[in-house]
Motif scaffolding. Structure first.
Motif: not given
Length: 414
Positions: A153-156, A293-296, A340-341, A346-348
């Motif tokens: 997640t950090s790397a993305v 910096t948002g939630p995972t 948004f992107i 991450a949402f998808v």
């Protein structure tokens, strides 16, 4: 209520979570190399867009060049992972890096020799698109090989920052070169910027593919994209987000309409276009940081909010009456589109079952950036028929319409 989630993004825990991937030496080296190669690619894209104008091209021509570059991604999205899975990521990336260097070298030679024609630009853009179609998934998987799943997640998130840092550096270089010398030097810069990536790839320990498809599974493997499509189209939140990703791709693709606004509306030069691209990239940097910096697990409400902001920012930019306001507007577009992107991506990804996640992300790649094959031509054609500002404004209106129609689908997500 609005400030509380925003303030939560800047806690010590959130910042630590965002940058944890940078603790790994190989990832730091790879990130620097990617920043440089991305800057070279961005400079090359600026030069290509401006050369289309200099060669007498119009909005359709700009859209066609973009379409050539993205057509392989659109056609091969769900299937290109087979190639990546059967070879080491390092081997795939070495081949694609060398291929892109050679293409940039040919563009430089043709430009300096005065022999470049529009059809050559399209053919070389198509060749670059084939390399990019394999490069993109291999690059993401190589990062996972380097940092591991726990730091992915950090790397993305860091990757989004790198991409937009490159969008600042590359256009700045291109803007200067287009003013003081020749567009061919942008391609020379692109060639040189790939050298660090090749050195880093050669120094990395080869990592075997995660798994190979056995011959006995070939029939099942051929049917897998159909299952991924069925899941994506029958899950309202995924379907809605993919539609919005197509809109985001059109908002993000400033290479089609902004050169026309610069040349036809404000009668400015290539340096101004390069500066506007820098403003776009500078705006995208805080958008990438906010997403990092948002939630995972992203929330569908955040995806909706960013889609609304995206439509508003594009409409404001399209209606900007002066160049300074256009600079501000494009910076705002860069910020909200990148936010948004990153969150929608991450949402998808996290809303998809593990068994079909790779194939669904291939469909995501078809939506963004693959859909620019179609949207670039439509926007360029509308710009030729009416006005480039009207064409860009239409992108904002369509985005707002899709948000409205997709509202219920996004609300269904938990």
């Amino acid at each position: 209520m609005f400030w509380e989630p925003l303030r939560a993004r800047f806690t010590r825990e959130a910042l630590t979570r965002s940058f944890v991937a940078l603790r790994i030496r190989d990832y730091r080296r790879w990130s620097i190399a990617q920043l440089l190669s991305g800057a070279g690619a961005a400079a090359s894209q600026i030069a290509i867009a401006w050369l289309v104008i200099e060669l007498g091209g119009d909005g359709i021509a700009l859209g066609a060049v973009t379409a050539c570059m993205m057509l392989p991604t659109l056609l091969l999205g769900p299937f290109i992972g087979i190639l990546v899975d059967r070879h080491t990521r390092r081997a795939v990336l070495l081949v694609t890096a060398v291929a892109q260097m050679l293409i940039a070298g040919v563009l430089a030679a043709l430009t300096f020799g005065g022999a470049l024609e529009l059809w050559m630009l399209m053919a070389l853009s198509l060749a670059h698109g084939v390399a990019f179609a394999a490069d993109n998934p291999a690059r993401q998987l190589l990062v996972m090989d380097i940092v591991g799943r726990e730091r992915m997640t950090s790397a993305v998130s860091m990757n989004e920052v790198i991409i937009n840092g490159a969008r600042v550096i590359g256009p700045a270089i291109a803007g200067v070169l287009l003013v003081v010398s020749d567009a061919g030097w942008c391609f020379v810069v692109n060639v040189l910027m790939f050298v660090p990536s090749i050195f880093v790839l050669l120094s990395l320990r080869p990592v075997a593919p995660a798994g190979r498809t056995e011959p006995a599974d070939s029939t099942a493997a051929a049917a897998r994209p159909i299952g991924a499509w069925r899941f994506a189209m029958h899950t309202p939140a995924i379907r809605a987000t993919l539609l919005l990703a197509v809109c985001a791709s059109a908002c993000y693709n400033i290479a089609v309409v902004v050169p026309l606004i610069v040349a036809d509306v404000f009668h400015a030069d290539g340096g101004t276009y390069g500066a506007l691209a820098v403003a776009f990239g500078l705006g995208a940097l805080p958008g990438a940081f906010f997403s990092a910096t948002g939630p995972t697990m992203p929330r569908s409400a955040e995806v909706r909010a960013m889609a609304v902001a995206m439509a508003a920012a594009v409409l404001l930019s399209a209606g900007a009456p002066t160049l300074p306001l256009l600079f501000v507007g494009l910076a705002a577009v860069g910020m909200v589109v990148m936010w948004f992107i990153a969150r929608a991506n991450a949402f998808v990804m996290l809303s998809t079952p593990t068994a079909i996640r790779g194939r669904v992300m291939g469909i995501w790649a078809m939506a963004l950036p693959g859909s620019t094959v179609v949207t670039g031509l439509l926007i360029g054609g509308l710009a030729d028929l009416t006005d480039p500002r009207i064409a860009y404004g239409a992108v904002g209106l369509v985005t707002a319409l899709v948000v409205t129609l997709s509202w219920r689908g996004l609300r269904s997500a938990r």
